[in-house]
Scaffold this active site. Structure first.
Site, PDB file in Angstrom:
ATOM      1  N   GLN A  76       0.821  -1.220   0.000  1.00 41.18           N
ATOM      2  CA  GLN A  76       0.000   0.000   0.000  1.00 41.18           C
ATOM      3  C   GLN A  76       0.854   1.268   0.000  1.00 41.18           C
ATOM      4  OE1 GLN A  76      -3.006   0.529  -0.679  1.00 41.18           O
ATOM      5  NE2 GLN A  76      -3.604  -1.606  -0.785  1.00 41.18           N
ATOM      6  N   SER A  77       2.092   1.166  -0.443  1.00 43.97           N
ATOM      7  CA  SER A  77       2.974   2.334  -0.465  1.00 43.97           C
ATOM      8  C   SER A  77       2.430   3.436  -1.384  1.00 43.97           C
ATOM      9  CB  SER A  77       4.367   1.900  -0.946  1.00 43.97           C
ATOM     10  OG  SER A  77       5.137   3.031  -1.302  1.00 43.97           O
ATOM     11  N   ASN A  78       2.218   4.611  -0.798  1.00 39.83           N
ATOM     12  CA  ASN A  78       1.819   5.771  -1.612  1.00 39.83           C
ATOM     13  C   ASN A  78       2.960   6.159  -2.548  1.00 39.83           C
ATOM     14  OD1 ASN A  78      -0.746   6.259  -0.263  1.00 39.83           O
ATOM     15  ND2 ASN A  78       0.473   6.913   1.495  1.00 39.83           N
TER      16      ASN A  78
END
Ligand SMILES: Cc1ncc(COP(=O)(O)O)c(C=O)c1O
Length: 322
Positions: free
Chosen positions: A74-76
Site C-alpha cells: 500500500q505504499s503511496n
C-alpha cells in the site's frame, strides 16, 4: 548545484493551497492552517510528488527507461512513482515485501494496476527485504537491455529531499501573503525525507517555526538521526552552508503498528472530516493529526500548520495494511 539550477521534471500543480481550517480552529480554540499537499496534482496527490520531480528529472538525464522502487503493497510512494513514470514516458517496476495476497486490488493497488506497473514480491515479511531486491530487479532489467533507475523506499534521498526545500520556499511566500507567523509545523514522518527537506528549508530561510515530525513507523531517535544525515547531505547537494539540521520527532502515535489504524488517528480523522470535510489517511496523516490535537489541546503559542501529505488511497483499504 543550487536549488534553482537543479533539474526538475514538472509533475505536480504548485503552489498547493495553504488554508485556514476555520471550523477545526474554532473547535480547538487555536489557529490551525493546513498545507494541502494532498492536492499536489498527480494521481490522487500526496507529498511524494515533490520528491519525484527531482528524481524523475535525474532518471531522464541518465537516460533511464524504467523506474524501480518499492516498499509495502500500500505504499503511496510506489504508486505515485508508477504514475510519475508514465507521465514522463517511462515504465515502472515495483518491489513489495511479502507475498502476493491475490484477490482484487485495493487502495494503491488499483493505481498500480491502472498504470500497469510491473510488480515483484520479495516473499519475505521483513520490510528491509525490499532494499536488496531493488538491486536484484535492477540487475535483471540491465541483463534484459533496459536502463533502470533505482529509487530507495520512500524516495528518501538527498535529491528527493530537495523537493521539500523547494516546498519551504513555497510556504514562505504563502506565509508572507497571509501575514502569518506559525510557531510550529506538524508533519507525518516515515522514511524521513519530507521532514529532512523541511528542516533544511527552515534553517536556510531562518524561518520562525519548529518542524515537528510524528513518526508512524521507526523509533523517534532513528528518525532524528536519519533527518540529520539526510538533511546534511541535501544541504551539501544544494550548496547551502546552514550548519547542523535538527530532526525533532515524537513517537507515541503509532497505535498497533505501521500501516494499521490507531484509535486516536481514527478519532482525529473523524474530527477533521466532520469539521473541514477533509480526508486523512489512517497510516500517516491521521496519526500526525492526533499528535497535533494533543499538542494544541495542551496549549501552544501561535498558529500551527499541519502539512497534509496525502495518502487518500489507503483510506479505502478495509484494514489499512503495509
Ligand atoms: C501520506 C504520507 N504522509 C507522510 C509520509 C511520510 O513521508 P516521508 O516518507 O518522507 O517521511 C508518507 C510517505 O510515504 C505518505 O505517503
Amino acid at each position: 548545484m543550487r536549488l534553482a539550477g537543479l533539474p526538475r521534471r514538472a509533475l505536480g500543480v504548485w503552489p498547493t493551497p495553504l488554508q485556514r481550517a476555520e471550523r477545526l480552529s474554532e473547535e480547538l480554540g487555536a489557529s490551525i492552517w493546513i498545507k494541502r499537499d494532498d492536492l499536489s496534482g498527480l494521481g490522487l496527490g500526496g507529498n511524494k510528488v515533490r520528491k519525484l520531480e527531482y528524481l524523475v528529472a535525474d532518471a531522464l538525464e541518465r537516460g533511464a527507461d524504467v523506474l524501480v522502487t518499492g516498499g509495502g503493497r500500500q505504499s503511496n510512494h510506489a504508486a505515485l512513482t508508477s504514475l510519475a513514470a508514465r507521465k514522463a514516458g517511462l515504465d515502472a517496476h515495483l518491489v513489495f515485501y511479502g507475498d502476493d495476497p491475490g484477490g482484487p486490488p485495493e487502495g494503491n493497488g488499483v493505481l498500480n494496476d491502472l498504470s500497469d506497473a510491473a510488480i515483484t514480491y520479495t516473499k519475505d515479511d521483513e520490510r528491509s527485504s525490499v532494499d536488496a531486491a531493488l538491486e536484484e530487479v535492477a540487475a535483471r532489467l540491465r541483463d534484459e537491455g533496459r536502463n533502470p533507475y533505482v529509487i530507495p523506499r520512500g524516495g528518501a534521498t538527498p535529491l528527493g529531499c530537495a523537493g521539500y526545500v523547494r516546498a519551504s520556499l513555497e510556504l514562505a511566500g504563502q506565509l508572507t501573503t497571509a501575514e502569518l507567523t506559525p510557531s510550529l509545523i506538524v508533519v507525518a514522518t516515515g522514511s524521513c525525507g519530507t521532514q529532512a527537506g523541511l528542516a533544511v528549508g527552515r534553517r536556510w530561510l531562518q524561518a520562525p517555526y519548529r518542524v515537528l515530525g510524528v513518526t508512524v513507523s521507526r523509533p523517534a531517535a532513528e528518525c532524528a538521526e536519519r533527518i540529520r544525515s539526510l538533511g546534511a547531505a541535501c544541504a551539501e547537494l544544494l550548496d547551502l552552508a546552514i550548519g547542523a539540521v535538527e530532526g525533532e520527532v515524537i513517537d507515541g502515535y503509532l497505535g498497533p503498528g505501521y500501516g494499521l489504524e490507531s484509535p486516536e488517528g481514527r478519532a482525529a480523522a473523524e474530527l477533521v472530516a466532520r469539521t473541514e470535510g477533509l480526508v486523512l489517511d489512517p497510516v500517516f496523516t491521521a496519526k500526525a493529526m492526533a499528535a497535533l490535537l494533543d499538542i494544541v489541546r495542551a496549549g501552544t503559542g501561535g498558529p500551527v500548520v499541519f502539512w497534509h501529505c496525502g495518502g487518500a488511497p489507503t483510506a479505502f483499504v478495509p484494514r489499512a495494511g503495509a
